[in-house]
Design a protein around this motif. Structure first.
Motif, PDB file in Angstrom:
ATOM      1  N   GLU A   1      -8.109  -8.340   6.173  1.00 46.23           N
ATOM      2  CA  GLU A   1      -8.057  -8.418   4.703  1.00 46.23           C
ATOM      3  C   GLU A   1      -8.294  -7.041   4.097  1.00 46.23           C
ATOM      4  O   GLU A   1      -9.140  -6.282   4.571  1.00 46.23           O
ATOM      5  N   ARG A   2      -7.539  -6.728   3.038  1.00 47.59           N
ATOM      6  CA  ARG A   2      -7.747  -5.465   2.341  1.00 47.59           C
ATOM      7  C   ARG A   2      -8.936  -5.609   1.394  1.00 47.59           C
ATOM      8  O   ARG A   2      -9.149  -6.656   0.802  1.00 47.59           O
ATOM      9  N   ILE A   3      -9.716  -4.516   1.245  1.00 49.79           N
ATOM     10  CA  ILE A   3     -10.884  -4.569   0.375  1.00 49.79           C
ATOM     11  C   ILE A   3     -10.458  -4.432  -1.083  1.00 49.79           C
ATOM     12  O   ILE A   3     -10.879  -5.199  -1.934  1.00 49.79           O
TER      13      ILE A   3
ATOM     14  N   ALA B   1       4.173  -2.046   9.857  1.00 47.84           N
ATOM     15  CA  ALA B   1       2.741  -2.263   9.633  1.00 47.84           C
ATOM     16  C   ALA B   1       2.411  -1.725   8.251  1.00 47.84           C
ATOM     17  O   ALA B   1       2.575  -0.535   7.984  1.00 47.84           O
ATOM     18  N   VAL B   2       1.993  -2.614   7.352  1.00 43.63           N
ATOM     19  CA  VAL B   2       1.711  -2.195   5.976  1.00 43.63           C
ATOM     20  C   VAL B   2       0.276  -1.669   5.899  1.00 43.63           C
ATOM     21  O   VAL B   2      -0.690  -2.427   6.026  1.00 43.63           O
ATOM     22  N   SER B   3       0.177  -0.342   5.709  1.00 44.29           N
ATOM     23  CA  SER B   3      -1.131   0.314   5.830  1.00 44.29           C
ATOM     24  C   SER B   3      -1.687   0.793   4.497  1.00 44.29           C
ATOM     25  O   SER B   3      -2.577   1.642   4.469  1.00 44.29           O
TER      26      SER B   3
ATOM     27  N   LEU C   1      18.741  -4.855   1.550  1.00 42.84           N
ATOM     28  CA  LEU C   1      18.049  -5.427   0.396  1.00 42.84           C
ATOM     29  C   LEU C   1      16.626  -5.803   0.776  1.00 42.84           C
ATOM     30  O   LEU C   1      16.328  -6.076   1.936  1.00 42.84           O
ATOM     31  N   MET C   2      15.775  -5.834  -0.246  1.00 44.16           N
ATOM     32  CA  MET C   2      14.369  -6.183  -0.040  1.00 44.16           C
ATOM     33  C   MET C   2      13.951  -7.147  -1.137  1.00 44.16           C
ATOM     34  O   MET C   2      14.455  -7.064  -2.271  1.00 44.16           O
ATOM     35  N   CYS C   3      13.067  -8.104  -0.813  1.00 43.48           N
ATOM     36  CA  CYS C   3      12.525  -8.966  -1.872  1.00 43.48           C
ATOM     37  C   CYS C   3      11.077  -9.347  -1.592  1.00 43.48           C
ATOM     38  O   CYS C   3      10.598  -9.290  -0.463  1.00 43.48           O
TER      39      CYS C   3
ATOM     40  N   VAL D   1      10.261  -6.949   8.821  1.00 42.14           N
ATOM     41  CA  VAL D   1       9.172  -7.734   8.239  1.00 42.14           C
ATOM     42  C   VAL D   1       8.018  -6.778   7.937  1.00 42.14           C
ATOM     43  O   VAL D   1       7.769  -5.834   8.679  1.00 42.14           O
ATOM     44  N   ARG D   2       7.349  -7.008   6.797  1.00 40.40           N
ATOM     45  CA  ARG D   2       6.311  -6.097   6.316  1.00 40.40           C
ATOM     46  C   ARG D   2       4.952  -6.798   6.427  1.00 40.40           C
ATOM     47  O   ARG D   2       4.623  -7.669   5.618  1.00 40.40           O
ATOM     48  N   VAL D   3       4.187  -6.422   7.441  1.00 41.51           N
ATOM     49  CA  VAL D   3       2.982  -7.181   7.763  1.00 41.51           C
ATOM     50  C   VAL D   3       1.737  -6.292   7.630  1.00 41.51           C
ATOM     51  O   VAL D   3       1.619  -5.283   8.320  1.00 41.51           O
ATOM     52  N   GLY D   4       0.849  -6.672   6.706  1.00 36.59           N
ATOM     53  CA  GLY D   4      -0.392  -5.927   6.494  1.00 36.59           C
ATOM     54  C   GLY D   4      -1.599  -6.641   7.063  1.00 36.59           C
ATOM     55  O   GLY D   4      -2.124  -6.286   8.117  1.00 36.59           O
ATOM     56  N   ARG D   5      -2.035  -7.694   6.384  1.00 32.91           N
ATOM     57  CA  ARG D   5      -3.301  -8.357   6.730  1.00 32.91           C
ATOM     58  C   ARG D   5      -3.343  -8.888   8.155  1.00 32.91           C
ATOM     59  O   ARG D   5      -4.398  -8.849   8.797  1.00 32.91           O
ATOM     60  N   ALA D   6      -2.250  -9.382   8.663  1.00 35.48           N
ATOM     61  CA  ALA D   6      -2.261  -9.938  10.024  1.00 35.48           C
ATOM     62  C   ALA D   6      -2.477  -8.843  11.074  1.00 35.48           C
ATOM     63  O   ALA D   6      -2.830  -9.135  12.214  1.00 35.48           O
TER      64      ALA D   6
HETATM   65  C1  LIG Z   1       1.046  -5.450   0.624  1.00 38.77           C
HETATM   66  C2  LIG Z   1       2.490  -5.698   0.851  1.00 38.77           C
HETATM   67  C3  LIG Z   1       2.934  -6.336   2.022  1.00 38.77           C
HETATM   68  C4  LIG Z   1       2.002  -6.853   3.101  1.00 38.77           C
HETATM   69  O1  LIG Z   1       1.360  -8.021   2.693  1.00 38.77           O
HETATM   70  P1  LIG Z   1       0.403  -8.821   3.714  1.00 38.77           P
HETATM   71  O2  LIG Z   1       0.198 -10.113   3.046  1.00 38.77           O
HETATM   72  O3  LIG Z   1      -0.843  -7.993   3.827  1.00 38.77           O
HETATM   73  O4  LIG Z   1       1.113  -8.920   5.001  1.00 38.77           O
HETATM   74  C5  LIG Z   1       4.293  -6.506   2.184  1.00 38.77           C
HETATM   75  N1  LIG Z   1       5.184  -6.079   1.268  1.00 38.77           N
HETATM   76  C6  LIG Z   1       4.794  -5.460   0.129  1.00 38.77           C
HETATM   77  C7  LIG Z   1       5.817  -5.009  -0.847  1.00 38.77           C
HETATM   78  C8  LIG Z   1       3.434  -5.263  -0.118  1.00 38.77           C
HETATM   79  O5  LIG Z   1       3.059  -4.658  -1.252  1.00 38.77           O
END
Ligand SMILES: *Cc1c(COP(=O)(O)O)cnc(C)c1O
Length: 221
Positions: free
Chosen positions: A218-220, A32-34, A161-163, A209-214
């Motif tokens: 939406e981030r301000i 969870a990308v916080s 690895l990350m991309c 998987v790196r998931v923020g907005r979902a």
């Molecule tokens: C912000 C960010 C995310 C998350 O992006 P969302 O579109 O909000 O899911 C994932 N990876 C990295 C490196 C980010 O900076």
């Protein structure tokens, strides 16, 4: 929607994408990308059982996470943003995984601070699969030798690895490239896929998987 419901929905989609790819859903970790998200919301996610988080700024983590760590004893915190060399010691102390190892100078600094703190935390090497000048990461054609140096000269615990693929390109080409580089170097983990494309990333072997907005909306900033 509530954060707990969002997490449940994302997890269901992860499970479906994994099954479609004939993979075990437990082989995919949800981060969870916080970043920029307030503590109350993060706490809601922790209470809903979420235990892996991604943040992109060391200073923000120093501010937000000491209290949150007390609430979520088993939280695993990943650094997913660029790391300045002079913040390496703090980062090794604060994070459980560094996903943005992207240059030799940082590799040396990480090796030194892990030794000094006697804390070896897994690293992902960020690969600039789109060869974008504004983006961090080692170039694909330099990845093999960089990985080899990190593993064998510096003895760093490189796990994967990350991309972050370019915004307007076919993601699957980038995910496939990352998978190929990891496979030929014997690295088991792949951090790829965000809110817009994590299901595609899972089809190409993402283990993180790196998931923020979902999850948080939406981030301000
Ligand atoms: C912000 C960010 C995310 C998350 O992006 P969302 O579109 O909000 O899911 C994932 N990876 C990295 C490196 C980010 O900076």
């Amino acid at each position: 929607m509530k954060i707990s419901e969002n997490i449940r929905a994302v997890k269901a989609k992860i499970a479906t994408a994994a099954k479609d790819a004939e993979r075990d859903p437990v082989s995919v970790s949800l981060l969870a990308v916080s970043k920029t998200i307030a503590e109350e919301k993060i706490l809601e996610a922790i209470k809903a059982g979420q235990n892996k988080f991604g943040e992109n700024r060391v200073q923000e983590v120093e501010r937000k996470w000491p209290a949150l760590r007390e609430a979520g004893a088993s939280v695993e915190l990943h650094l997913i943003g660029a790391l300045q060399t002079n913040k390496t010691r703090t980062a090794v102390a604060l994070f459980d995984v560094i996903e943005t190892l992207d240059r030799l100078k940082l590799a040396y600094a990480l090796a030194r601070e892990m030794d000094r703190l006697d804390r070896r935390i897994p690293c992902f090497i960020q690969v600039n699969t789109g060869e974008e000048s504004q983006k961090s990461g080692v170039l694909p054609n330099e990845a093999d030798s960089f990985i080899d140096q990190c593993l064998h000269e510096l003895d760093l615990p490189v796990a994967g690895l990350m991309c972050i693929p370019p915004a307007n390109e076919e993601r699957s080409l980038h995910f496939a490239l990352l998978r190929k580089i990891a496979a030929r170097n014997g690295l088991p983990l792949l951090s790829m896929g965000m809110s817009a494309d994590y299901e595609c990333a899972i089809a190409f072997g993402a283990t993180h998987v790196r998931v923020g907005r979902a999850i948080f909306g939406e981030r301000i900033s």
